[in-house]
Design a protein around this motif. Sequence first.
Motif, PDB file in Angstrom:
ATOM      1  N   GLY A  82       0.815  -1.215   0.000  1.00 19.42           N
ATOM      2  CA  GLY A  82       0.000   0.000   0.000  1.00 19.42           C
ATOM      3  C   GLY A  82       0.845   1.260   0.000  1.00 19.42           C
ATOM      4  N   GLY A  83       1.902   1.253   0.805  1.00 23.53           N
ATOM      5  CA  GLY A  83       2.799   2.411   0.837  1.00 23.53           C
ATOM      6  C   GLY A  83       3.517   2.624  -0.477  1.00 23.53           C
ATOM      7  N   SER A  84       3.937   1.535  -1.113  1.00 22.79           N
ATOM      8  CA  SER A  84       4.616   1.652  -2.414  1.00 22.79           C
ATOM      9  C   SER A  84       3.671   2.174  -3.483  1.00 22.79           C
ATOM     10  CB  SER A  84       5.177   0.295  -2.834  1.00 22.79           C
ATOM     11  OG  SER A  84       6.116  -0.156  -1.904  1.00 22.79           O
ATOM     12  N   ALA A  85       2.460   1.633  -3.508  1.00 19.58           N
ATOM     13  CA  ALA A  85       1.478   2.109  -4.488  1.00 19.58           C
ATOM     14  C   ALA A  85       1.129   3.573  -4.228  1.00 19.58           C
ATOM     15  CB  ALA A  85       0.222   1.244  -4.428  1.00 19.58           C
ATOM     16  N   GLY A  86       0.997   3.935  -2.951  1.00 20.75           N
ATOM     17  CA  GLY A  86       0.721   5.331  -2.616  1.00 20.75           C
ATOM     18  C   GLY A  86       1.856   6.258  -3.005  1.00 20.75           C
ATOM     19  N   ALA A  87       3.093   5.816  -2.790  1.00 30.68           N
ATOM     20  CA  ALA A  87       4.246   6.641  -3.162  1.00 30.68           C
ATOM     21  C   ALA A  87       4.303   6.846  -4.666  1.00 30.68           C
ATOM     22  CB  ALA A  87       5.533   6.000  -2.666  1.00 30.68           C
ATOM     23  N   LEU A  88       4.018   5.791  -5.422  1.00 31.17           N
ATOM     24  CA  LEU A  88       4.008   5.932  -6.883  1.00 31.17           C
ATOM     25  C   LEU A  88       2.897   6.871  -7.330  1.00 31.17           C
ATOM     26  CD1 LEU A  88       4.729   2.280  -8.036  1.00 31.17           C
ATOM     27  CD2 LEU A  88       6.228   4.263  -8.244  1.00 31.17           C
ATOM     28  N   ALA A  89       1.717   6.733  -6.736  1.00 32.98           N
ATOM     29  CA  ALA A  89       0.610   7.617  -7.103  1.00 32.98           C
ATOM     30  C   ALA A  89       0.901   9.056  -6.682  1.00 32.98           C
ATOM     31  CB  ALA A  89      -0.683   7.128  -6.466  1.00 32.98           C
ATOM     32  N   GLY A  90       1.503   9.245  -5.524  1.00 32.23           N
ATOM     33  CA  GLY A  90       1.830  10.595  -5.063  1.00 32.23           C
ATOM     34  C   GLY A  90       2.905  11.253  -5.897  1.00 32.23           C
ATOM     35  N   ALA A  91       3.807  10.445  -6.441  1.00 34.23           N
ATOM     36  CA  ALA A  91       4.871  11.011  -7.274  1.00 34.23           C
ATOM     37  C   ALA A  91       4.329  11.524  -8.602  1.00 34.23           C
ATOM     38  CB  ALA A  91       5.950   9.963  -7.517  1.00 34.23           C
TER      39      ALA A  91
END
Length: 132
Positions: A82-91
């Motif tokens: 979830g954190g990785s997907a969120g970081a990619l989406a936030g980037a």
Amino acid sequence: MTDTTDATDTGGTAQARRRHGRRVAVRCVWAVVLLAPPVVLWVMGAVDAAHHQSPTDWVGNHRTKVALENAALLIAGLPVAGGSAGALAGALRRPPRTGLWAATGAVLGALALWAFGAWAVVSALRNLRFVF
């Protein structure tokens, strides 16, 4: 009125950055709070399994070990995913909010872990059979 910007501030006001930092910290704390009970239960199960190993039942010991490994992967993997997907989406956002989105993804991963746990309990109770 006072101006809260300084000469080197290029990403918004200092107050907005502090507010953003607080939001990230609050979401990280929520993720840790949500993950604490599953981790404690996993540790209790691992300690119990270590104390009650059978000296002759290799298959049972192996099943217990594999179940503990799978649970550990699930407990660690969902929030990390979830954190990785969120970081990619936030980037991908403008302006990038990678930290906030990563923390939000970690919280959502922890909530998904709780949902999976609730489903597992309900499923186990549905399949409960008493044989006399």
